[in-house]
Design a protein around this motif. Structure first.
Motif, PDB file in Angstrom:
ATOM      1  N   LEU A   1       8.815  -0.896   0.971  1.00 54.77           N
ATOM      2  CA  LEU A   1       7.448  -1.171   1.408  1.00 54.77           C
ATOM      3  C   LEU A   1       7.209  -2.661   1.623  1.00 54.77           C
ATOM      4  CD1 LEU A   1       5.480   1.354  -0.832  1.00 54.77           C
ATOM      5  CD2 LEU A   1       5.922   1.525   1.633  1.00 54.77           C
ATOM      6  N   GLU A   2       7.897  -3.491   0.867  1.00 57.48           N
ATOM      7  CA  GLU A   2       7.748  -4.945   1.026  1.00 57.48           C
ATOM      8  C   GLU A   2       8.294  -5.441   2.369  1.00 57.48           C
ATOM      9  OE1 GLU A   2       6.151  -7.331  -0.720  1.00 57.48           O
ATOM     10  OE2 GLU A   2       5.376  -5.728  -1.988  1.00 57.48           O
TER      11      GLU A   2
ATOM     12  N   VAL B   1      -7.992   2.368   5.070  1.00 58.26           N
ATOM     13  CA  VAL B   1      -6.924   1.388   4.930  1.00 58.26           C
ATOM     14  C   VAL B   1      -7.525  -0.004   5.086  1.00 58.26           C
ATOM     15  CG1 VAL B   1      -4.751   0.590   5.879  1.00 58.26           C
ATOM     16  CG2 VAL B   1      -5.271   3.029   5.819  1.00 58.26           C
ATOM     17  N   THR B   2      -7.195  -0.891   4.130  1.00 59.63           N
ATOM     18  CA  THR B   2      -7.792  -2.225   4.146  1.00 59.63           C
ATOM     19  C   THR B   2      -6.760  -3.325   4.250  1.00 59.63           C
ATOM     20  OG1 THR B   2      -7.741  -2.334   1.732  1.00 59.63           O
ATOM     21  CG2 THR B   2      -9.760  -1.466   2.758  1.00 59.63           C
ATOM     22  N   GLY B   3      -5.506  -2.981   4.422  1.00 58.73           N
ATOM     23  CA  GLY B   3      -4.481  -4.015   4.535  1.00 58.73           C
ATOM     24  C   GLY B   3      -3.976  -4.490   3.195  1.00 58.73           C
TER      25      GLY B   3
ATOM     26  N   GLY C   1      -2.265   5.185   7.763  1.00 57.58           N
ATOM     27  CA  GLY C   1      -3.068   6.016   8.657  1.00 57.58           C
ATOM     28  C   GLY C   1      -2.316   7.254   9.129  1.00 57.58           C
ATOM     29  N   LEU C   2      -1.053   7.070   9.481  1.00 57.17           N
ATOM     30  CA  LEU C   2      -0.245   8.210   9.924  1.00 57.17           C
ATOM     31  C   LEU C   2      -0.039   9.224   8.806  1.00 57.17           C
ATOM     32  CD1 LEU C   2       2.414   6.341  12.088  1.00 57.17           C
ATOM     33  CD2 LEU C   2       0.578   7.845  12.913  1.00 57.17           C
TER      34      LEU C   2
ATOM     35  N   ASP D   1       1.789  -3.068   9.686  1.00 62.64           N
ATOM     36  CA  ASP D   1       2.666  -1.903   9.586  1.00 62.64           C
ATOM     37  C   ASP D   1       2.228  -0.980   8.452  1.00 62.64           C
ATOM     38  OD1 ASP D   1       4.279  -2.667  11.703  1.00 62.64           O
ATOM     39  OD2 ASP D   1       5.798  -3.617  10.430  1.00 62.64           O
ATOM     40  N   ARG D   2       1.807  -1.564   7.343  1.00 62.01           N
ATOM     41  CA  ARG D   2       1.325  -0.758   6.207  1.00 62.01           C
ATOM     42  C   ARG D   2       0.084   0.039   6.611  1.00 62.01           C
ATOM     43  NH1 ARG D   2       2.621  -2.990   0.711  1.00 62.01           N
ATOM     44  NH2 ARG D   2       4.300  -4.450   1.097  1.00 62.01           N
ATOM     45  N   ASP D   3      -0.810  -0.593   7.344  1.00 64.95           N
ATOM     46  CA  ASP D   3      -2.016   0.096   7.806  1.00 64.95           C
ATOM     47  C   ASP D   3      -1.662   1.269   8.718  1.00 64.95           C
ATOM     48  OD1 ASP D   3      -3.574  -1.692   6.391  1.00 64.95           O
ATOM     49  OD2 ASP D   3      -4.202  -2.838   8.153  1.00 64.95           O
TER      50      ASP D   3
END
Length: 152
Positions: free
Chosen positions: A119-120, A146-148, A132-133, A126-128
């Motif tokens: 994840l890092e 999602v807030t980043g 979302g997906l 990309d995390r957002d």
């Protein structure tokens, strides 16, 4: 037959299989480091979302109600959860995570080094997108927007 652009369903199924296998392997090792089985760790993780009736826990974790009772008994002996009567139906017992249970979930997540390292590699955008997906694909109920943030 011409190939269609993008990943097909078969490819996505394979990627999900590999991803989930890696995640649960990592989870199992981290739970064991806390003296917990994978089922006990999963139970604590589910309870982090909020109190749950025993039957609902068994359904969520796809296990028999009698097995759920044994899991909760062992977690309760370690003061990681507690049972209390439902305010709506006194015949129903709700299971709640204790402060020690919260710490155990935190320790498991912190011990998931392979997952955290993966994840890092993602930036906030990309995390957002990934969050979302996953929320869309798995219809996550009551998903927070999602807030980043960087919480795995």
């Amino acid at each position: 037959m011409p190939e269609t652009p993008g990943a097909g369903t078969d490819r996505l199924m394979e990627l999900l299989s590999v991803s989930l296998g890696a995640y649960y392997g990592d989870f199992t090792v981290a739970a064991a480091a806390e003296g917990l089985t994978a089922s006990q760790g999963k139970t604590l993780s589910v309870l982090r979302r909020g109190p749950s009736a025993m039957r609902a826990l068994a359904t969520t974790l796809a296990c028999d109600a009698s097995n759920m009772t044994g899991i909760i008994d062992r977690l309760e002996k370690r003061s990681l959860v507690r049972r209390e009567p439902s305010p709506v139906d006194r015949r129903v017992k709700n299971v709640l995570l204790t402060a020690d249970g919260e710490r155990a979930v935190d320790a498991i997540r912190a011990g998931m080094r392979t997952t955290l390292a993966g994840l890092e590699t993602l930036d906030d955008a990309d995390r957002d997108v990934l969050a979302g997906l996953l929320e869309r694909v798995f219809a996550v109920p009551d998903a927070e927007p999602v807030t980043g943030g960087r919480t795995p």
